[in-house]
Design a protein around this motif. Structure first.
Motif, PDB file in Angstrom:
ATOM      1  N   PHE A   1       0.743  -1.176  -0.046  1.00 47.88           N
ATOM      2  CA  PHE A   1      -0.015  -0.116  -0.107  1.00 47.88           C
ATOM      3  C   PHE A   1       0.967   1.179   0.146  1.00 47.88           C
ATOM      4  CE2 PHE A   1      -2.875   3.096   2.076  1.00 47.88           C
ATOM      5  CZ  PHE A   1      -3.855   3.214   1.239  1.00 47.88           C
TER       6      PHE A   1
ATOM      7  N   LEU B   1       0.988   7.507   8.074  1.00 49.48           N
ATOM      8  CA  LEU B   1       1.240   6.100   7.626  1.00 49.48           C
ATOM      9  C   LEU B   1       2.246   5.873   6.692  1.00 49.48           C
ATOM     10  CD1 LEU B   1      -0.457   3.370   7.871  1.00 49.48           C
ATOM     11  CD2 LEU B   1      -1.233   4.055   5.463  1.00 49.48           C
TER      12      LEU B   1
ATOM     13  N   ARG C   1       3.027  -5.826   3.318  1.00 53.42           N
ATOM     14  CA  ARG C   1       2.303  -5.765   4.601  1.00 53.42           C
ATOM     15  C   ARG C   1       1.573  -7.207   4.669  1.00 53.42           C
ATOM     16  NH1 ARG C   1      -3.067  -1.892   3.529  1.00 53.42           N
ATOM     17  NH2 ARG C   1      -3.526  -2.728   1.492  1.00 53.42           N
TER      18      ARG C   1
ATOM     19  N   SER D   1      -3.950  -2.530  -2.935  1.00 49.97           N
ATOM     20  CA  SER D   1      -5.033  -2.053  -2.049  1.00 49.97           C
ATOM     21  C   SER D   1      -5.884  -3.161  -2.005  1.00 49.97           C
ATOM     22  CB  SER D   1      -5.312  -0.653  -2.452  1.00 49.97           C
ATOM     23  OG  SER D   1      -6.211  -1.057  -3.761  1.00 49.97           O
ATOM     24  N   ILE D   2      -6.694  -3.092  -0.853  1.00 55.39           N
ATOM     25  CA  ILE D   2      -7.796  -3.706  -0.640  1.00 55.39           C
ATOM     26  C   ILE D   2      -8.757  -3.433  -1.890  1.00 55.39           C
ATOM     27  CG2 ILE D   2      -9.844  -4.304   0.883  1.00 55.39           C
ATOM     28  CD1 ILE D   2      -8.362  -3.731   3.433  1.00 55.39           C
ATOM     29  N   GLN D   3      -9.299  -2.139  -2.124  1.00 60.19           N
ATOM     30  CA  GLN D   3      -9.887  -1.760  -3.356  1.00 60.19           C
ATOM     31  C   GLN D   3      -9.611  -2.382  -4.510  1.00 60.19           C
ATOM     32  OE1 GLN D   3      -8.365   0.504  -1.211  1.00 60.19           O
ATOM     33  NE2 GLN D   3      -9.355   2.437  -0.825  1.00 60.19           N
TER      34      GLN D   3
ATOM     35  N   ASN E   1     -10.577  -3.485   6.854  1.00 63.16           N
ATOM     36  CA  ASN E   1      -9.018  -3.642   7.102  1.00 63.16           C
ATOM     37  C   ASN E   1      -8.693  -3.789   8.454  1.00 63.16           C
ATOM     38  OD1 ASN E   1      -6.398  -3.496   6.590  1.00 63.16           O
ATOM     39  ND2 ASN E   1      -6.316  -1.500   6.062  1.00 63.16           N
TER      40      ASN E   1
ATOM     41  N   GLN F   1     -14.181  -0.401   2.834  1.00 63.18           N
ATOM     42  CA  GLN F   1     -14.865  -0.213   1.439  1.00 63.18           C
ATOM     43  C   GLN F   1     -15.940  -0.810   1.199  1.00 63.18           C
ATOM     44  OE1 GLN F   1     -11.737  -1.786   2.481  1.00 63.18           O
ATOM     45  NE2 GLN F   1     -10.274  -0.259   2.312  1.00 63.18           N
TER      46      GLN F   1
HETATM   47  O1  LIG Z   1      -5.915  -1.265   1.040  1.00 63.44           O
HETATM   48  C1  LIG Z   1      -6.218  -0.177   1.851  1.00 63.44           C
HETATM   49  N1  LIG Z   1      -6.743   1.180   1.208  1.00 63.44           N
HETATM   50  C2  LIG Z   1      -6.917   1.984   1.901  1.00 63.44           C
HETATM   51  O2  LIG Z   1      -7.357   3.028   1.401  1.00 63.44           O
HETATM   52  C3  LIG Z   1      -6.187   2.287   3.030  1.00 63.44           C
HETATM   53  N2  LIG Z   1      -6.103   3.557   3.760  1.00 63.44           N
HETATM   54  C4  LIG Z   1      -5.140   3.061   4.704  1.00 63.44           C
HETATM   55  O3  LIG Z   1      -4.776   3.818   5.812  1.00 63.44           O
HETATM   56  N3  LIG Z   1      -4.658   1.971   4.408  1.00 63.44           N
HETATM   57  C5  LIG Z   1      -5.410   1.346   3.311  1.00 63.44           C
HETATM   58  N4  LIG Z   1      -5.147   0.124   2.805  1.00 63.44           N
END
Ligand SMILES: O=c1[nH]c(=O)c2[nH]c(=O)[nH]c2[nH]1
Length: 321
Positions: free
Chosen positions: A186, A197, A203, A250-252, A278, A307
């Motif tokens: 990420f 962050l 991760r 990302s999770i998105q 998350n 999300q």
């Molecule tokens: O996969 C993630 N998407 C985010 O939008 C996000 N924001 C964050 O702080 N960590 C993560 N991880």
């Protein structure tokens, strides 16, 4: 005199929740389509266990709220009995089919009900494994509860002029908790005065996932034609496989990829949607010199990120172009 603005339709419903139904020896769900991501092929339905919720709607119930007139009230206790009685009458193999069956029976029985919403969470009881001289085999009598993820279904059936109409229908699987210890990153997000962050290139991604799907043709979700039915177990296996295969930024992006694969395998669906959380572990020790890739983590502190996203066949078409 100026016309009064039309009054908005008021919220009005009542019903029963946590109607626990355990039906034994329901029809097995067999003959589903096989997909490469899953070895799942059959639900024995020796135990079809469900936590059902029902809500009744209709103008006929107004006087029960405003006047205390109970003459048209079906007691919620009777709703519970109605559902349990019909669990013995149901001849199909799925929770979706059962909800549709009972909804129709309710509308048939009580003509003042305008619409009925039913939802359920299934308890996947798994047969225990026995070791025998010829290898391991499943018991057909002893089952264990306790698998976290649960299939869900919800539908609303409305009384129309000539027939009943399905106003909404959705199936799903909830509480899928998956962690991937390496291969997720990420980075590249906005950096400004609020950013603390650190970017991560590897991760330990821990996600809580609910996945929902809708059919083009509602009846395909009842399981009467098993080749059209989408099993929650298969959807779960697709999500797990994609999580393993894709190194996600990302999770998105991860849930988008899962959604596309589900729609590729099951073209009878018109939408797949996600709610993800998350729950990525906090890193305590990034390196353990004696342990190769070993690290030490602990649970994340609140708050958590989430999300929501839906994927449709147009997404597949757009990417093909
Ligand atoms: O996969 C993630 N998407 C985010 O939008 C996000 N924001 C964050 O702080 N960590 C993560 N991880």
């Amino acid at each position: 005199m100026a016309n009064k603005p039309a009054t908005a339709k008021r919220t009005m419903y009542y019903g029963k929740g946590d109607v626990f139904v355990y039906r034994t020896y329901a029809k097995p769900l067999e003959g589903i389509k096989n997909i490469p991501e899953s070895s799942f092929s059959c639900r024995s339905n020796i135990i079809l266990g469900m936590d059902i919720q029902v809500s009744l709607k209709g103008e006929a119930f107004l006087s029960s709220f405003t006047e205390g007139d109970n003459s048209l009230i079906v007691a919620t206790d009777s709703m519970k009995n109605f559902i349990l009685y019909h669990a013995g009458e149901y001849e199909g193999a799925t929770m979706e089919g059962f909800l549709a069956f009972v909804s129709e029976k309710f509308l048939n029985k009580y003509s003042h009900i305008q619409a009925i919403e039913m939802s359920g969470r299934q308890f996947p009881f798994k047969e225990i494994t026995l070791e025998t001289e010829s290898g391991s085999e499943g018991s057909n009598k002893v089952f264990k509860e306790g698998i976290l993820e649960k299939p869900t279904a919800t539908m609303e059936l409305e009384r129309g002029d000539a027939e009943y109409n399905v106003a909404s229908q959705q199936s799903g699987i909830e509480e899928l908790h998956l962690v991937k210890v390496k291969g997720s990153s990420f980075h590249g997000y906005i950096k400004d005065e609020f950013t603390t962050l650190p970017e991560t290139y590897d991760r330990p991604l821990f996600i809580y996932l609910n996945i929902y799907w809708k059919y083009h043709v509602e009846g395909d979700g009842y399981g009467d034609d098993p080749t059209k039915y989408v099993c929650a177990e298969q959807v779960k296996d697709i999500a797990q496989t994609i999580f393993h295969q894709v190194d996600s930024p990302s999770i998105q992006k991860l849930i988008y990829e899962i959604g596309k694969r589900i729609l590729t395998r099951f073209p009878q669906l018109k939408e797949v949607s996600f709610e993800s959380n998350n729950r990525t572990w906090e890193t305590i020790l990034d390196e353990i010199p004696s342990s190769g890739e070993g690290k030490v983590f602990t649970d994340p502190r609140p708050p958590y990120g989430f999300q929501g996203f839906s994927v449709t066949p147009e997404d597949l078409e757009r990417e093909e172009d």
